[in-house]
Design an enzyme around this catalytic site. Sequence first.
Site, PDB file in Angstrom:
ATOM      1  N   SER A   1       0.840  -1.193   0.000  1.00  0.00           N
ATOM      2  CA  SER A   1       0.000   0.000   0.000  1.00  0.00           C
ATOM      3  C   SER A   1       0.876   1.244   0.000  1.00  0.00           C
ATOM      4  CB  SER A   1      -0.896   0.013   1.249  1.00  0.00           C
ATOM      5  OG  SER A   1      -1.348   1.322   1.496  1.00  0.00           O
TER       6      SER A   1
ATOM      7  N   SER B   1     -15.754   7.940   5.174  1.00  0.00           N
ATOM      8  CA  SER B   1     -16.538   9.159   4.974  1.00  0.00           C
ATOM      9  C   SER B   1     -17.828   8.912   4.225  1.00  0.00           C
ATOM     10  CB  SER B   1     -15.720  10.185   4.185  1.00  0.00           C
ATOM     11  OG  SER B   1     -14.639  10.598   4.948  1.00  0.00           O
ATOM     12  N   GLY B   2     -18.127   7.644   3.974  1.00  0.00           N
ATOM     13  CA  GLY B   2     -19.369   7.340   3.267  1.00  0.00           C
ATOM     14  C   GLY B   2     -19.252   7.527   1.770  1.00  0.00           C
TER      15      GLY B   2
ATOM     16  N   GLU C   1     -17.160  -8.624   1.182  1.00  0.00           N
ATOM     17  CA  GLU C   1     -17.451  -7.795   2.360  1.00  0.00           C
ATOM     18  C   GLU C   1     -18.286  -8.583   3.375  1.00  0.00           C
ATOM     19  OE1 GLU C   1     -17.729  -3.208   3.355  1.00  0.00           O
ATOM     20  OE2 GLU C   1     -17.345  -3.900   1.343  1.00  0.00           O
TER      21      GLU C   1
ATOM     22  N   ASP D   1     -22.772   0.104  -3.584  1.00  0.00           N
ATOM     23  CA  ASP D   1     -21.457   0.737  -3.727  1.00  0.00           C
ATOM     24  C   ASP D   1     -20.609   0.056  -4.789  1.00  0.00           C
ATOM     25  OD1 ASP D   1     -22.488   2.065  -1.586  1.00  0.00           O
ATOM     26  OD2 ASP D   1     -21.191   1.106  -0.105  1.00  0.00           O
TER      27      ASP D   1
ATOM     28  N   TYR E   1     -24.804  -0.666  11.485  1.00  0.00           N
ATOM     29  CA  TYR E   1     -25.312  -0.984  10.139  1.00  0.00           C
ATOM     30  C   TYR E   1     -25.994  -2.352  10.162  1.00  0.00           C
ATOM     31  CZ  TYR E   1     -25.257  -1.651   5.067  1.00  0.00           C
ATOM     32  OH  TYR E   1     -25.630  -1.875   3.762  1.00  0.00           O
TER      33      TYR E   1
HETATM   34  C1  GLA Z   1     -23.137   1.448   2.820  1.00  0.00           C
HETATM   35  C2  GLA Z   1     -23.358   0.080   2.192  1.00  0.00           C
HETATM   36  C3  GLA Z   1     -24.353   0.169   1.040  1.00  0.00           C
HETATM   37  C4  GLA Z   1     -25.640   0.865   1.482  1.00  0.00           C
HETATM   38  C5  GLA Z   1     -25.326   2.181   2.191  1.00  0.00           C
HETATM   39  C6  GLA Z   1     -26.554   2.822   2.790  1.00  0.00           C
HETATM   40  O1  GLA Z   1     -22.521   2.313   1.918  1.00  0.00           O
HETATM   41  O2  GLA Z   1     -22.142  -0.429   1.705  1.00  0.00           O
HETATM   42  O3  GLA Z   1     -24.627  -1.114   0.557  1.00  0.00           O
HETATM   43  O4  GLA Z   1     -26.420   0.028   2.266  1.00  0.00           O
HETATM   44  O5  GLA Z   1     -24.381   2.007   3.239  1.00  0.00           O
HETATM   45  O6  GLA Z   1     -27.436   3.215   1.800  1.00  0.00           O
END
Ligand code: GLA
Length: 400
Positions: free
Chosen positions: A81, A137-138, A174, A186, A236
Amino acid sequence: MLKRHDVIGEFKLATVAETRDVFEGVFGGGGAIIAAKAPGRVNLIGEHTDYNDGFVLPMAISHGVTIVGRLREDRKVRLRSLDYGESAEFNLDERYDASGPRWSQYVEGVARTFDEEYDGEIRGLEAALTGDAPQGSGLSSSAALEVAAGLLIDQLNGLGTGRVEIALFGQKAEHNYLGVKCGIMDQFASCLCREDHALFLDCRSLEHKHAPMKLRDEVALILDSGKSRGLADSKYNERRAACEEGVRILSGALPGIRALRDVSETQFEEFSRLLPDVVKKRCRHVVTENQRTLDSMQALLKGDMERFGALMFASHDSLRFDYEVSCDELDVLNELAEESPAVIGERMTGAGFGGCAVALARRDGLEDLKAYLSEEYFKKTGRRLKIYETSPARGAAIVD
Ligand code: GLA
């Protein structure tokens, strides 16, 4: 630990050439070396709907992961990395023991998933990798890593795996190796998005449409709250379990349903009394968010950005009050955005509990808006807001 590139915008993604230099420095030159890139994503609307078989509307961003690699004769995988200045190694013939650094576990999960799918036929490889989407960070930096690794493994082994399968293998990795029961959004966005288009995805059938989104008078902004996502993974999984419980209870009254996707708003109003309070709130978010996502797609196709923006604000409220995955920082941002005439719509994006928000704003008055949001956000939270302009980018690719 300090990441080499933890900020979008201030960041210079190591180019493929630089990554290749590092690769050759660590593993030596020669042989067929190839590179893959995969983007992160920002979700415009349709949050926590994907694992309920629902609808999502993300777009890829121009930041993500680059990986450069070469096949080996044996079944060892050796990784470097650039961002962490760390190496990791595992052998596909040995059992998974989760002992590698987290970043390498994503690659390992994907490699092992490919190996399972292709009956132990995957060869080892060596690879160097770097990323420029901020982590935690989403913005799906981990999905970008999974997809980039998947594409590289596929190409090196000459497998011809389809794009949808590469996304599914990332999700599987995952689930099985990282312990996060994520949906498909994602990885799908990272793999299949197109430049200047948002991606509308039916997460049950995986049918998808590319909705043109060439922004002219508007701009899409990523607002990074600077709050990192603490215990996001366990919360989650908890949210997911609450949705499953809701389906189990509701199926007593609605025998045909398999997921919350199958429950209409009217049916929900009629039968939500059967649900315990917390489960009711969680399910209400999902049922209404699915409808908002369908409505947003229509608004986008008609070019009705005002309607689109209103749906984004409604989505945030639902995530804040019903799904309870927002946080003070993201709520402060949302309130500031709501009182700014230059903002058309704004909401938290991704799993939540911190991370980023996404806003649609008018280009006119943009500089004043940025200054206003930054100042007020700092006054109210003591945190520095980072703001990045973005537009829909292309999905993953093998690059020269
Ligand atoms: C994360 C998960 C996605 C989705 C979002 C919420 O990013 O990886 O699959 O569930 O949260 O919308």
